[in-house]
Every structure is written in structure tokens, then in C-alpha cells.
Design an enzyme around this catalytic site. Structure first.
Site, PDB file in Angstrom:
ATOM      1  N   ASP A 171       0.804  -1.219   0.000  1.00 28.08           N
ATOM      2  CA  ASP A 171       0.000   0.000   0.000  1.00 28.08           C
ATOM      3  C   ASP A 171       0.837   1.270   0.000  1.00 28.08           C
ATOM      4  O   ASP A 171       0.322   2.355  -0.231  1.00 28.08           O
ATOM      5  CB  ASP A 171      -0.932   0.024   1.213  1.00 28.08           C
ATOM      6  CG  ASP A 171      -0.167   0.120   2.525  1.00 28.08           C
ATOM      7  OD1 ASP A 171       0.886  -0.537   2.623  1.00 28.08           O
ATOM      8  OD2 ASP A 171      -0.601   0.828   3.436  1.00 28.08           O
ATOM      9  N   TYR A 266      10.955   5.837   1.839  1.00 24.55           N
ATOM     10  CA  TYR A 266      11.700   4.840   2.618  1.00 24.55           C
ATOM     11  C   TYR A 266      13.201   4.854   2.313  1.00 24.55           C
ATOM     12  O   TYR A 266      13.987   4.291   3.081  1.00 24.55           O
ATOM     13  CB  TYR A 266      11.153   3.430   2.343  1.00 24.55           C
ATOM     14  CG  TYR A 266       9.963   3.073   3.197  1.00 24.55           C
ATOM     15  CD1 TYR A 266      10.090   2.231   4.296  1.00 24.55           C
ATOM     16  CD2 TYR A 266       8.697   3.577   2.912  1.00 24.55           C
ATOM     17  CE1 TYR A 266       9.001   1.894   5.085  1.00 24.55           C
ATOM     18  CE2 TYR A 266       7.601   3.255   3.688  1.00 24.55           C
ATOM     19  CZ  TYR A 266       7.758   2.414   4.774  1.00 24.55           C
ATOM     20  OH  TYR A 266       6.676   2.095   5.553  1.00 24.55           O
TER      21      TYR A 266
END
Length: 443
Positions: A171, A266
Site C-alpha cells: 500500500d 523509505y
């Protein structure tokens, strides 16, 4: 009249389960359902959400059959789709992953670095077990798997269940695309076409076009360089100042490493490890935030629904976490050929990466599964980073298969988040002790 489908949610005790139920109920016109089941091996935890989910379903469509169970045969018999989001070791083990890593001066994060490796070693068996149940009781079922850490899990399923009807998805890019659409002034992420490549939680957008074909990337890069993934000055003032705000803001630093792309947020953990460690609270990590925040809020909201017998005034709401799962199920059920980011075997899609790399790239999804889109050759910078992280993921899976201490040590020392072989060994020894109830015994 459209066929009605049966769905099992594996990891039924998750705090995300109620919003997945709400998303499914919100989309019954697109994906009609006859049955919804919850399955978890932790009955106590599942009970915290199960009754509330039953009430939500009854309120929306009482004709849908509902079951919450800890019996795999009951769970997996007569299902068309398994939505899998299991967390082996639950948040208590996530907390240890994060704190042990930080103790050794390394990034303490759920899916990145040593914490992600530890979580991967726990997750493999649980995911394989669920695939085997599915194949035994409903061999034509599709498993839509978004159990973390998605890259390690995807590599394990490629190696150990290569013919299974499993699609690995995450997601995180969906959340990023919501932010991108907002920044671009578009109504939703569905109003744009993207090009993206990488590994899970480790990738780059190379094109963002609106539906007229206009390239939006240069303007978006300009915005992100100033504000990160925050929606301008107004967003800076109004956004909730939590760890996600910091992560979204920090993207303005990551984007400087290659201003021709939009990076996954990230990448902060791999490219700015020192910053992350120096700005982490070793006593109170993201796991503690979730335990004290989301977990309490969702369980409390579910308890209120159960007590009141209705959901009127409830704080539970449909979440973007669940949206892509419904889209994927619809694409498989109705052959819609929707374009979606999936984690798939490379097989030449990225021409200068190995065929057996599990990459995250756009695919066209239909009733027979997915067809990856060609990416072509990628630049040296991204290729080098991807190959290093890919080696980590492959070594983790080999370590699990072979029960190899040596290979797991190599995996940890290969991670960009770990400074040396010495630190990697100290970390590994601590992680073995913490995970003795979950990992295979290493030789």
C-alpha cells in the site's frame, strides 16, 4: 446479475481489518460479496475486532454470510480471494526489532535494515502456511498478499511456492500517489498514469502524467524539493506533526540524490542512516507509537460498536490502506486490465537487472493474473543500490531455507543500514536470542 464472491482476511485480528471490511462494503457495487471471513491464529486478538466487523456487515448488507475463525479449514474452504496481512510476532516483536537495531547504532525500522530482516525471518513460515491452506481448501483462490516485509516475502514465495496463485502488493506506493495527486491538484491518484521501478520500499517514480498525457514530474520535483510530500505552506501548518509528517518532509532531502525522479520516502533509511539513527528515540520507537495510538484507538472503537450494537458515530473509517486490494480483486474478477504496481519476477522488465529479481513495477492485471510492463535500462546509481538490497533479500531467504547463520550474517552486513561485519554479528546474535520462538534454529 454479477457473480458474488467469498473473501477471507488472513490476519483477522489486525487493526487494519475493520477498515478493509469498510472498504469492501463501500465497493459492493463493484465487487459483490456473498461471504466475508476473518482468520487469525490468535483468537483473543481477533475477538477485539470480530464482533464490530459483524455489526458493520449486518448494517450494510445482512445477506452477506460472516464468520470469524481460528480453524484454517473453515477459513479457507469456499473462498475466491484471500486478503493476507499477517504479522508474525505482532507489535511486541516489531518493538524488539526496532530497539535492538538502535541499540547497535543502526536504523530501527519495521521493514528496512536489521529490523526488516528479523521480521522477514519470522514472516516466511506464516505466509507459506497460509498459501498451503488456501491451495488445500480452495485451489482456485487468489491470495492478495500485503504481509510485510513484502520484498522478502515475495522472494520466499518465488523460491518456495513458484506456481501459487499469489500476488504480492504494497500500500505504500498508493499512499505516495495520493500525496502526489494532491500536490498536482488532481482529484485522485486514478487521474494520473505513473512510471515507477525498484524493489518494495525502495523505488523511484520516473514519470507522472495526467490523463491528457501532460508530464507533471518537473513541477512535482520542484514542489517536493521545497516541501517534501507536504501539500505546500498550508499543509505545513495543518498536518499532524507525527513521525509520518517527518518522513514526508524529509523527502526533500532524498530527492536531491537524483532530482530527475521522485524517490520512495523509505530511501531515507538507506541513504541517510546516520540522520535516522541520530533522530530516533531508542526508548520509544514507531512500534510504541502504534501500540499507544492506532491499536488503542481501533480496539476501543470496535469495543464501542460491540457494546452499543451499532456503528453510528464511530471513528472507524475506510482507509487508503485497503483501496488497492479491492482494485486488485476487481481486476482479477472482471478482467479489467487495470494498471497497478505489483512485486513480480523481473524476467527482463528491467533489462539490466537479473531475471529472478523480485521488482516493484507497473503491471496490467486481468483474470489470468498480471503482465509486467517493460521498464528498460535503469541508471547506474539506482542499479547499484537495487543490486545491493536485492542481495540482502535473497540471502535472508537462503538463510531461512538452509538454516544458515553464515548467510544471515552476510545479509545483515550487506545492508546499507549496517556499518560493519562486526556490528552485523553482534546484531545477529541479539536478534537470534529475541526470535528464538519464531526463527528456525540456525547452524
Amino acid at each position: 446479475m454479477k457473480e458474488k464472491f467469498s473473501v477471507v482476511i488472513a490476519g483477522g485480528g489486525s487493526t487494519y481489518t475493520p477498515e478493509i471490511i469498510l472498504m469492501l462494503l463501500d465497493n459492493l457495487d463493484r465487487l459483490p460479496l456473498r461471504k466475508i471471513k476473518l482468520y487469525d491464529n490468535d483468537e483473543e486478538r481477533q475477538k477485539k475486532v470480530a464482533k464490530a466487523c459483524e455489526i458493520l456487515i449486518k448494517e450494510k448488507n445482512p445477506s452477506i454470510e460472516y464468520l470469524a475463525t481460528t480453524d484454517p479449514e473453515e477459513a479457507y474452504t469456499d473462498v475466491d480471494f484471500c486478503l493476507a496481512h499477517i504479522r508474525v510476532g505482532k507489535l511486541q516483536m516489531r518493538e524488539l526489532d526496532e530497539k535492538i537495531s538502535l541499540k547497535h547504532g543502526c536504523v530501527g525500522q519495521e521493514t528496512c535494515g536489521p529490523g526488516g530482516i528479523a521480521y522477514g525471518m519470522r514472516s516466511i513460515e506464516g505466509v507459506l502456511e497460509n498459501i498451503d491452506y488456501m491451495e488445500k481448501y480452495s485451489p482456485n483462490c487468489w491470495m492478495l498478499n500485503y504481509s510485510n516485509p513484502a520484498s522478502i516475502v515475495a522472494e520466499a514465495t518465488r523460491r518456495l511456492r513458484p506456481n501459487s496463485r499469489i500476488i504480492n502488493i504494497c500500500d505504500m506506493p498508493i499512499g505516495m500517489e495520493h500525496s502526489i495527486a494532491k500536490i498536482a491538484g488532481l482529484e485522485s491518484r486514478k487521474h494520473m498514469d505513473i512510471r515507477y521501478y525498484g524493489l518494495n520500499h525502495f523505488g523511484w517514480y520516473t514519470s507522472v502524467k495526467d490523463k491528457s498525457g501532460k508530464e507533471l514530474l518537473p513541477k512535482l520535483v520542484e514542489h517536493i524539493t521545497e516541501y517534501g510530500f507536504i501539500n505546500g505552506e498550508e499543509g505545513m501548518k495543518t498536518a499532524k506533526k507525527d513521525s509520518w509528517f517527518e518522513t514526508n518532509l524529509f523527502t526533500r532531502e532524498i530527492i536531491k540524490t537524483d532530482p530527475t525522479t521522485i524517490p520512495s520516502s523509505y530511501l531515507k533509511y538507506y541513504l541517510f542512516q546516520d540522520y535516522v539513527v541520530n533522530h530516533s528515540n531508542k526508548e520509544y520507537t514507531r512500534a510504541n507509537e502504534v501500540i499507544d495510538g492506532r491499536e488503542k484507538e481501533v480496539f476501543s472503537a470496535c469495543a464501542d460498536i460491540e457494546k452499543n450494537g451499532h456503528s453510528k458515530g464511530s471513528s472507524l473509517q475506510v482507509g487508503i490502506h485497503a483501496e488497492f486490494i479491492v482494485d486488485l480483486a476487481i481486476a482479477l474478477a472482471y478482467n479489467t486490465h487495470e494498471r497497478m504496481l505489483l512485486i513480480v519476477e523481473n524476467n527482463g522488465a528491467i533489462s539490466n537487472l537479473a531475471d529472478d529479481a523480485m521488482v516493484e513495477i507497473p503491471c496490467i492485471v486481468g483474470k489470468d493474473g498480471y503482465e509486467p510492463l517493460s521498464v528498460g535500462k535503469i541508471p547506474i546509481f539506482q542499479k547499484g543500490l537495487i543490486e545491493q538490497q536485492l542481495a540482502v533479500e535473497k540471502l535472508v531467504v537462503e538463510a531461512w531455507i538452509e538454516k544458515s547463520y553464515q548467510k544471515l550474517w552476510q545479509a545483515i552486513m550487506m545492508s546499507k543500514t549496517v556499518p560493519s561485519a562486526t556490528v552485523a554479528k553482534e546484531l545477529l546474535d541479539d536478534l537470534i536470542e529475541a526470535n528464538k520462538d519464531y526463527w528456525p534454529e540456525l547452524n
